[in-house]
Write a protein that holds these residues in place. Sequence first.
Motif, PDB file in Angstrom:
ATOM      1  N   PHE B  56     -22.977 -65.340 -13.158  1.00 21.74           N
ATOM      2  CA  PHE B  56     -24.204 -64.650 -12.779  1.00 21.74           C
ATOM      3  C   PHE B  56     -24.288 -64.388 -11.277  1.00 21.74           C
ATOM      4  O   PHE B  56     -25.349 -64.126 -10.732  1.00 21.74           O
ATOM      5  N   LEU B  85     -25.469 -61.801  -4.587  1.00 22.38           N
ATOM      6  CA  LEU B  85     -26.630 -61.439  -5.394  1.00 22.38           C
ATOM      7  C   LEU B  85     -26.495 -61.997  -6.801  1.00 22.38           C
ATOM      8  O   LEU B  85     -25.402 -62.014  -7.355  1.00 22.38           O
ATOM      9  N   PRO B  86     -27.621 -62.422  -7.374  1.00 24.72           N
ATOM     10  CA  PRO B  86     -27.560 -62.822  -8.780  1.00 24.72           C
ATOM     11  C   PRO B  86     -27.443 -61.579  -9.665  1.00 24.72           C
ATOM     12  O   PRO B  86     -27.960 -60.520  -9.315  1.00 24.72           O
ATOM     13  N   ALA B  87     -26.738 -61.693 -10.780  1.00 29.64           N
ATOM     14  CA  ALA B  87     -26.638 -60.567 -11.719  1.00 29.64           C
ATOM     15  C   ALA B  87     -27.958 -60.437 -12.464  1.00 29.64           C
ATOM     16  O   ALA B  87     -28.486 -61.418 -12.976  1.00 29.64           O
ATOM     17  N   VAL B  88     -28.496 -59.215 -12.482  1.00 32.42           N
ATOM     18  CA  VAL B  88     -29.734 -58.972 -13.240  1.00 32.42           C
ATOM     19  C   VAL B  88     -29.567 -57.722 -14.083  1.00 32.42           C
ATOM     20  O   VAL B  88     -28.694 -56.904 -13.829  1.00 32.42           O
ATOM     21  N   ALA B  89     -30.423 -57.581 -15.086  1.00 30.10           N
ATOM     22  CA  ALA B  89     -30.385 -56.387 -15.926  1.00 30.10           C
ATOM     23  C   ALA B  89     -30.694 -55.177 -15.067  1.00 30.10           C
ATOM     24  O   ALA B  89     -31.583 -55.191 -14.237  1.00 30.10           O
ATOM     25  N   GLY B  90     -29.918 -54.088 -15.275  1.00 30.90           N
ATOM     26  CA  GLY B  90     -30.094 -52.884 -14.472  1.00 30.90           C
ATOM     27  C   GLY B  90     -31.397 -52.183 -14.791  1.00 30.90           C
ATOM     28  O   GLY B  90     -32.102 -52.539 -15.726  1.00 30.90           O
ATOM     29  N   GLY B  91     -31.680 -51.177 -13.995  1.00 33.73           N
ATOM     30  CA  GLY B  91     -32.981 -50.538 -14.080  1.00 33.73           C
ATOM     31  C   GLY B  91     -33.123 -49.468 -15.133  1.00 33.73           C
ATOM     32  O   GLY B  91     -34.139 -49.364 -15.784  1.00 33.73           O
ATOM     33  N   GLY B  92     -32.109 -48.638 -15.321  1.00 38.80           N
ATOM     34  CA  GLY B  92     -32.277 -47.395 -16.084  1.00 38.80           C
ATOM     35  C   GLY B  92     -32.369 -47.543 -17.578  1.00 38.80           C
ATOM     36  O   GLY B  92     -32.007 -46.655 -18.327  1.00 38.80           O
ATOM     37  N   ALA B  93     -32.828 -48.668 -18.021  1.00 36.79           N
ATOM     38  CA  ALA B  93     -32.801 -48.910 -19.452  1.00 36.79           C
ATOM     39  C   ALA B  93     -34.152 -48.640 -20.088  1.00 36.79           C
ATOM     40  O   ALA B  93     -34.300 -48.749 -21.278  1.00 36.79           O
TER      41      ALA B  93
END
Lengths: 315, 93
Positions: B56, B85-93
């Motif tokens: 992550f 940076l921590p991995a996070v769910a992307g925005g365009g979903a």
Amino acid sequence: MALYTSVLDLIGNTPMVEVSELSPNPQVRILMKLEGQNPGGSVKDRIAKSMIEEAEKDGSIRPGQVLLEPSSGNTGIGLAMVCRIKGYRLKVVMPANVSVERRQLLELWGAEIIDSPAAEGSNGAVRRARQMAEENPDWAFLYQYANPANPKAHFEGTGPEIWQDCPEVTHFVAGLGTSGTLMGTGRYLKTRNPDIQVWAIEPPAGELVDGLRNLDDGYVPPIFTDNDGYNLLDRKTVIGPRESIEWLRRLADVGIFAGISTGSAMAGAVRCASQIESGTVVIVSPDGGWKYLSTGAWTEDLDAVVERARHTLYF
Amino acid sequence: MAITVRIPTVLRAHAGGKSSVEAEGATVGEVLKDLASRYPGMSGQLLGEDGNLHRFVNVYVDDDDVRYLDKLYTTVREGQVVSILPAVAGGGA
């Protein structure tokens, strides 16, 4: 033009248009696939139809059933349209800071909106939706981040369409959200020509990551790991809001009116074009510009728009 | 060679509360190792037991995710910025 019996049949087969006039390198062509031409207005119509029809096939949903999905906009809108046509009830979990047009579109199609905290971004919407799905086992949870029907729509649709229209493609550049577009299209294109490079564009994490309490709150979409994303992608690069909006505005010079993430994809294509000697870059324009008019992206002072973009989910 | 390393909110407690610190190294791996020697609390956060980046954690040199460059062997030059940076769910979903 052909005659279609259902709006659902209008999903996919989107046009591709050359925007090479904006390429920084005369040896690199840039082609844009216009997903805003889908009937629900975005690339997400593809996965909405695919996820629902796969669930119908395997018997996991029935007409009248409640469906639940975390979405910052386009997937929710695509699902809401398909659910309205097919007779399902949809609940969308959405961060509170999305543009107003997105909420209006969901309401128009009859979906119920459940707000998740703005500060938690898409991660927060995902977390809340997963929790609600556990508490309501009779609701169908399509869950675009883990549903194989998401990349499948691109492996069977977007990818073959690009290959048919442009077999000379050398680089495929698209935004990274659920990773469905990149995994499905990228995997298909590499089966046809393993030399094709797949580049992911992502927005800066910015304030979104501030909501995390520890690293284990982080998230990598299951479809990314299921499709061996770490090996499939050749590059992952961050494009900030200023660059995105500058390129979005320049795209108007060639007649493209698209959403803000298209500006990011274009900025990514330009970065790619300036780093390679020659080639053909294909990018995906996820949606049209209509849903972003309220943001002032084209008309207001650039600094003000960029500053607002840091606090709002446009991507 | 001193490289600026940006620290995400979630890890700042391990870096004396700072949002950016200096560390030495010619590759990302060397920079992270130096960072861990200055702030021992960081070491377990960044790398897994196999010596690779925690699943992550994403590390960028300027705008590029090093997992798709040369991973921990990605070179860094004076003036470049390493961001964790921590991995996070992307925005365009």
